[in-house]
Design an enzyme around this catalytic site. Structure first.
Site, PDB file in Angstrom:
ATOM      1  N   ASP A   1       7.875  -3.152   3.956  1.00 17.29           N
ATOM      2  CA  ASP A   1       7.315  -2.609   2.723  1.00 17.29           C
ATOM      3  C   ASP A   1       7.770  -1.204   2.381  1.00 17.29           C
ATOM      4  OD1 ASP A   1       5.921  -1.586   4.863  1.00 17.29           O
ATOM      5  OD2 ASP A   1       3.957  -2.290   4.220  1.00 17.29           O
ATOM      6  N   THR A   2       8.204  -0.408   3.365  1.00 12.61           N
ATOM      7  CA  THR A   2       8.634   0.960   3.074  1.00 12.61           C
ATOM      8  C   THR A   2       9.868   0.979   2.170  1.00 12.61           C
ATOM      9  OG1 THR A   2       7.776   1.743   5.194  1.00 12.61           O
ATOM     10  CG2 THR A   2       9.350   3.157   4.073  1.00 12.61           C
TER      11      THR A   2
ATOM     12  N   PHE B   1       0.819  -1.212   0.000  1.00 11.80           N
ATOM     13  CA  PHE B   1       0.000   0.000   0.000  1.00 11.80           C
ATOM     14  C   PHE B   1       0.851   1.260   0.000  1.00 11.80           C
ATOM     15  CE2 PHE B   1       0.837   0.226   4.513  1.00 11.80           C
ATOM     16  CZ  PHE B   1       0.638   1.553   4.856  1.00 11.80           C
ATOM     17  N   LYS B   2       2.091   1.156   0.474  1.00 11.63           N
ATOM     18  CA  LYS B   2       2.944   2.340   0.567  1.00 11.63           C
ATOM     19  C   LYS B   2       3.424   2.831  -0.794  1.00 11.63           C
ATOM     20  CE  LYS B   2       4.309   1.404   5.291  1.00 11.63           C
ATOM     21  NZ  LYS B   2       5.336   0.939   6.222  1.00 11.63           N
ATOM     22  N   ASP B   3       3.275   2.028  -1.831  1.00  9.06           N
ATOM     23  CA  ASP B   3       3.659   2.480  -3.171  1.00  9.06           C
ATOM     24  C   ASP B   3       2.963   3.785  -3.541  1.00  9.06           C
ATOM     25  OD1 ASP B   3       5.519   0.562  -4.168  1.00  9.06           O
ATOM     26  OD2 ASP B   3       3.889  -0.868  -4.445  1.00  9.06           O
TER      27      ASP B   3
END
Length: 240
Positions: free
Chosen positions: A56-57, A24-26
């Site tokens: 994910d970051t 989701f961080k994209d």
């Protein structure tokens, strides 16, 4: 980009996994990195992004920065054994000459956050090397994430599931450092009728304990889990 999919009666999932790293961080990271590149171009210099990741970051940042080799150098730090193999490969095999991926032994995400804080507290060093961060300590990324909740509201309203008579809705938010939760809070402050926010954690449950008991206290070290991006015991957005 972020379809809202019905999975049952009045239950929807916002698909935030359509970016290049499936995280989701994209989405918010792309906005933030584009802004960094824009201002670097206007200033006529190079910016060095330093980011710590537990999952994910880092990949999201690395992929966003890879498109700006003339203006951005990206340094990603991740704790050894705490990222999934897929996430490691997303960073290590990117092949961008302006992205440098560093595996740190004997640390977890919280320890790396302390190191990051120390780097930026040395103001002369940070200024000399034009350092910035895109972790959710950078409020621009959190503000970009608040758009998720505006978009959800607009979609529900368009489908007739939210009306003037029943304007509120609830969201369940997987929570690590509380960045996305803070984005929801900003959205509510801006007028989005969020009636309830459900804070979802793994065994590293400091956020759950804080909201359930009113006591914000660290309890031991982060426990490694399958949801490694949420393996955080010092959620720095709580201060916000």
């Amino acid at each position: 980009i972020a379809p809202l999919v019905s999975i049952g009666h009045n239950v929807h999932v916002m698909e935030l996994f359509h970016g290049p790293t499936l995280a989701f961080k994209d989405l918010a990271m792309r906005v933030l990195v584009e802004l960094v590149a824009f201002f670097a171009e206007r200033r006529g210099g190079m910016v060095r992004i330093v980011v710590a990741t537990s999952g994910d970051t880092g990949p999201a940042c690395a992929h966003a920065c890879a498109g700006h080799p003339s203006r951005i150098e990206c340094f990603v730090l991740y704790p050894r054994g705490r990222c999934s193999r897929e996430q490691e490969l997303q960073m290590a095999t990117l092949g961008a000459n302006n992205v440098f991926v560093l595996e740190v032994e004997g640390a977890d995400s919280d320890v790396l956050d302390v190191c990051m804080g120390g780097v930026f507290e040395d103001h002369s060093f940070a200024r000399e090397h034009a350092l910035t961060s895109v972790n959710s300590i950078n409020v621009v990324r959190v503000l970009a994430q608040s758009v998720h909740y505006v978009w959800a509201y607009l979609q529900l309203r368009q489908r007739g599931l939210i009306t003037d008579d029943a304007p509120g809705f609830a969201v369940a938010i997987p929570t690590g450092a509380c960045g996305n939760l803070m984005g929801a809070t900003y959205a509510r402050m801006m007028g989005v009728p969020l009636a309830t926010t459900l804070v979802c954690t793994n065994v590293n449950d400091i956020c759950h304990r804080a909201f359930a008991t009113g006591v914000f206290s660290k309890r031991g070290q982060a426990v490694a889990t399958a949801s490694n991006a949420m393996d955080i015991v010092v959620p720095y957005n709580m201060w916000r």
